[in-house]
Design a protein around this motif. Structure first.
Motif, PDB file in Angstrom:
ATOM      1  N   MET A   1       0.842  -1.196   0.000  1.00 47.90           N
ATOM      2  CA  MET A   1       0.000   0.000   0.000  1.00 47.90           C
ATOM      3  C   MET A   1       0.879   1.250   0.000  1.00 47.90           C
ATOM      4  SD  MET A   1      -3.257   0.585   2.464  1.00 47.90           S
ATOM      5  CE  MET A   1      -3.259  -1.130   2.944  1.00 47.90           C
ATOM      6  N   ALA A   2       0.569   2.200  -0.830  1.00 46.96           N
ATOM      7  CA  ALA A   2       1.383   3.413  -0.878  1.00 46.96           C
ATOM      8  C   ALA A   2       1.199   4.204   0.412  1.00 46.96           C
ATOM      9  CB  ALA A   2       0.972   4.267  -2.073  1.00 46.96           C
ATOM     10  N   ILE A 185       5.038  -1.897 -13.355  1.00 45.86           N
ATOM     11  CA  ILE A 185       3.642  -2.181 -12.995  1.00 45.86           C
ATOM     12  C   ILE A 185       3.412  -3.688 -13.028  1.00 45.86           C
ATOM     13  CG2 ILE A 185       1.219  -1.886 -13.697  1.00 45.86           C
ATOM     14  CD1 ILE A 185       2.033   0.756 -15.016  1.00 45.86           C
ATOM     15  N   ILE A 186       2.690  -4.179 -12.047  1.00 49.64           N
ATOM     16  CA  ILE A 186       2.233  -5.568 -12.098  1.00 49.64           C
ATOM     17  C   ILE A 186       0.712  -5.569 -12.116  1.00 49.64           C
ATOM     18  CG2 ILE A 186       1.987  -7.702 -10.735  1.00 49.64           C
ATOM     19  CD1 ILE A 186       4.899  -7.714 -10.296  1.00 49.64           C
ATOM     20  N   GLN A 211       5.881  -4.669  -3.145  1.00 49.93           N
ATOM     21  CA  GLN A 211       5.565  -3.357  -3.702  1.00 49.93           C
ATOM     22  C   GLN A 211       6.500  -2.295  -3.137  1.00 49.93           C
ATOM     23  OE1 GLN A 211       1.592  -1.668  -2.874  1.00 49.93           O
ATOM     24  NE2 GLN A 211       1.727  -0.941  -4.972  1.00 49.93           N
ATOM     25  N   ALA A 212       6.698  -2.354  -1.815  1.00 52.07           N
ATOM     26  CA  ALA A 212       7.574  -1.378  -1.186  1.00 52.07           C
ATOM     27  C   ALA A 212       9.024  -1.622  -1.600  1.00 52.07           C
ATOM     28  CB  ALA A 212       7.433  -1.473   0.332  1.00 52.07           C
ATOM     29  N   ASP A 215       9.314  -0.805  -5.486  1.00 53.96           N
ATOM     30  CA  ASP A 215       8.739   0.427  -5.993  1.00 53.96           C
ATOM     31  C   ASP A 215       7.719   0.152  -7.111  1.00 53.96           C
ATOM     32  OD1 ASP A 215       8.546   3.097  -5.825  1.00 53.96           O
ATOM     33  OD2 ASP A 215      10.264   3.566  -7.106  1.00 53.96           O
ATOM     34  N   LEU A 216       6.844  -0.826  -6.866  1.00 56.67           N
ATOM     35  CA  LEU A 216       5.899  -1.261  -7.888  1.00 56.67           C
ATOM     36  C   LEU A 216       4.557  -0.538  -7.791  1.00 56.67           C
ATOM     37  CD1 LEU A 216       6.567  -5.065  -7.395  1.00 56.67           C
ATOM     38  CD2 LEU A 216       6.992  -3.823  -9.523  1.00 56.67           C
ATOM     39  N   SER A 217       3.897  -0.429  -8.918  1.00 58.34           N
ATOM     40  CA  SER A 217       2.499   0.003  -8.937  1.00 58.34           C
ATOM     41  C   SER A 217       1.678  -1.221  -9.325  1.00 58.34           C
ATOM     42  CB  SER A 217       2.292   1.110  -9.962  1.00 58.34           C
ATOM     43  OG  SER A 217       3.269   2.120  -9.795  1.00 58.34           O
ATOM     44  N   TYR A 218       0.515  -1.377  -8.682  1.00 60.06           N
ATOM     45  CA  TYR A 218      -0.287  -2.578  -8.913  1.00 60.06           C
ATOM     46  C   TYR A 218      -1.683  -2.272  -9.439  1.00 60.06           C
ATOM     47  CZ  TYR A 218       2.699  -5.591  -5.864  1.00 60.06           C
ATOM     48  OH  TYR A 218       3.710  -6.328  -5.305  1.00 60.06           O
TER      49      TYR A 218
END
Ligand code: ADP
Ligand code: MG
Length: 364
Positions: A1-2, A185-186, A211-212, A215-218
């Motif tokens: 979660m961002a 991105i995944i 993600q953390a 540095d991914l966006s999902y």
């Protein structure tokens, strides 16, 4: 979660007016088009860097089609997908290959998506066959082992075959493969739907940790709302090829305004028997119409308890509903209903906390 849901920078992904229609044909020898399957029929959303957008909707509403379009595995019939500001729907050759590397898919069913005749090492390293520039041949084994370690699997497993693993472990293999090319991105298409509930939480926590770390966006797709809350910053609710309501996780779960979202939320399992007893259950009438025959106006109207004549004539725009115009900040919450109004349907705690307490490193 961002850490923050504020969209301070330009979105990493901008989707607008996305459409995918498949021809509906009759006859085998002389194929004749008799209509079209409107799998995706006008989808708009943005994804900020580091953010998770949950996409939720019943089976057949077009989620997997959206996933394939985002990953450039298919071309849309119409509409635009911008990745870091660049239109990607009309790319070909090297440019297409480059963008595919950056937007990777994790598939739904870890039992069928892994080739049973390939070793784990070959499965996880396969993306390097297509993109040898990322990992020189001599470096592959080490990279694959590192990837296995990152997803919580023993690096010594490289020579084993998929059948030697549990469902949760197989999904970890699928995730390792998705990470191999270090994408931005995944797109995870129902990554935990085929797994036991206890294992679902571990895989979700793993995705959260990765993600953390990377540095991914999902874009995280699921068929029900109970799974995505924990991991999503924002959630979009799809029905018959369109997004009916989209907003921050808190807005969607605590202040849903679209009757369809409210109905879906009312079906989310609630662990507390007291809360269960006191909440309202909304049962929708009828079945989801066929995507070849989409109702006029609001496509949800044939199952909506609020539907009026106007709903058959006007397509409600996905916009901040008038009732929320004063409350919501910009882009906090959009709803495609002419009669949107807030209705709290679920008690605050949707998923029992112990089910989400795994650290993502369990054996799964
Ligand atoms: P979901 O993932 O939400 O279950 P899908 O995107 O798989 O939905 O499918 C949406 C609709 O599009 C369904 O009616 C499905 O049968 C149809 N569809 C999906 N792919 C194709 C295809 N290649 N050809 C024809 N129809 C398709
Ligand atoms: Mg699907």
């Amino acid at each position: 979660m961002a850490a923050t849901t504020e969209q301070v920078t330009e979105p990493i992904l901008e989707v607008s007016g996305l459409v995918k229609h498949y021809p509906l044909t009759r006859g085998i020898l002389f194929k004749k088009q008799v209509g079209s399957v409107k799998a995706v029929d006008g989808v708009d959303f943005t994804l900020a860097k580091g953010e998770t957008l949950g996409i939720v909707g019943e089976s057949g509403c077009g989620k997997s089609t959206v996933a394939r379009l985002l990953c450039s595995l298919e071309r849309p019939t119409a509409g635009s997908i911008r990745f870091k500001g660049e239109e990607i729907t009309r790319l070909s050759g090297r440019a297409l290959k480059a963008v595919r590397r950056n937007i990777q898919m994790v598939f739904q069913d870890p039992y069928t998506s892994l080739n049973p005749r390939m070793t784990v090492g070959d499965i996880v390293g396969e993306p390097y066959d297509i993109h040898p520039e990322v990992a020189p041949k001599g470096d592959r084994r080490r990279r694959v082992q590192e990837l296995l370690d990152v997803v919580g699997l023993d690096p010594e497993y490289v020579n084993r075959y998929p059948h030697q693993f549990s469902g949760g472990q197989r999904q970890r293999i699928g995730i390792a493969r998705g990470l191999a090319l270090r994408p931005d991105i995944i797109v995870a298409d129902e990554p935990v739907s085929a797994l036991d509930v206890s294992i679902q939480a571990q895989v979700i926590n793993l995705l959260d940790r990765l993600q953390a770390e990377f540095d991914l966006s999902y874009v995280f797709i699921a068929h029900d709302l109970s799974i995505v809350r924990h991991i999503s910053d924002r959630v979009g609710v799809m029905y018959l090829g369109r997004i009916m309501e989209i907003g921050t996780e808190e807005e969607i779960y605590e202040h849903p305004t679209h009757p369809y979202t409210q109905a879906l939320l009312s079906a989310v399992p609630v662990p507390d028997p007291d809360a269960r007893e006191h909440r309202e259950r909304i049962i929708l009438t009828g079945d989801v119409p066929s995507p070849t025959l989409i109702p006029s106006g609001c496509r949800f109207r044939t199952r909506c308890w609020k539907a009026q004549e106007r709903c058959a004539l006007e397509v409600p725009p996905l916009a901040v509903p008038a009732v929320l115009a004063d409350v919501s900040g910009p882009a906090a919450h959009d709803s495609a209903c002419l009669f949107a109004e807030e209705k709290r349907v679920v008690p605050p705690e949707v998923v029992p906390p112990e089910e989400l307490s795994g650290n993502g490193n369990g054996p799964g």
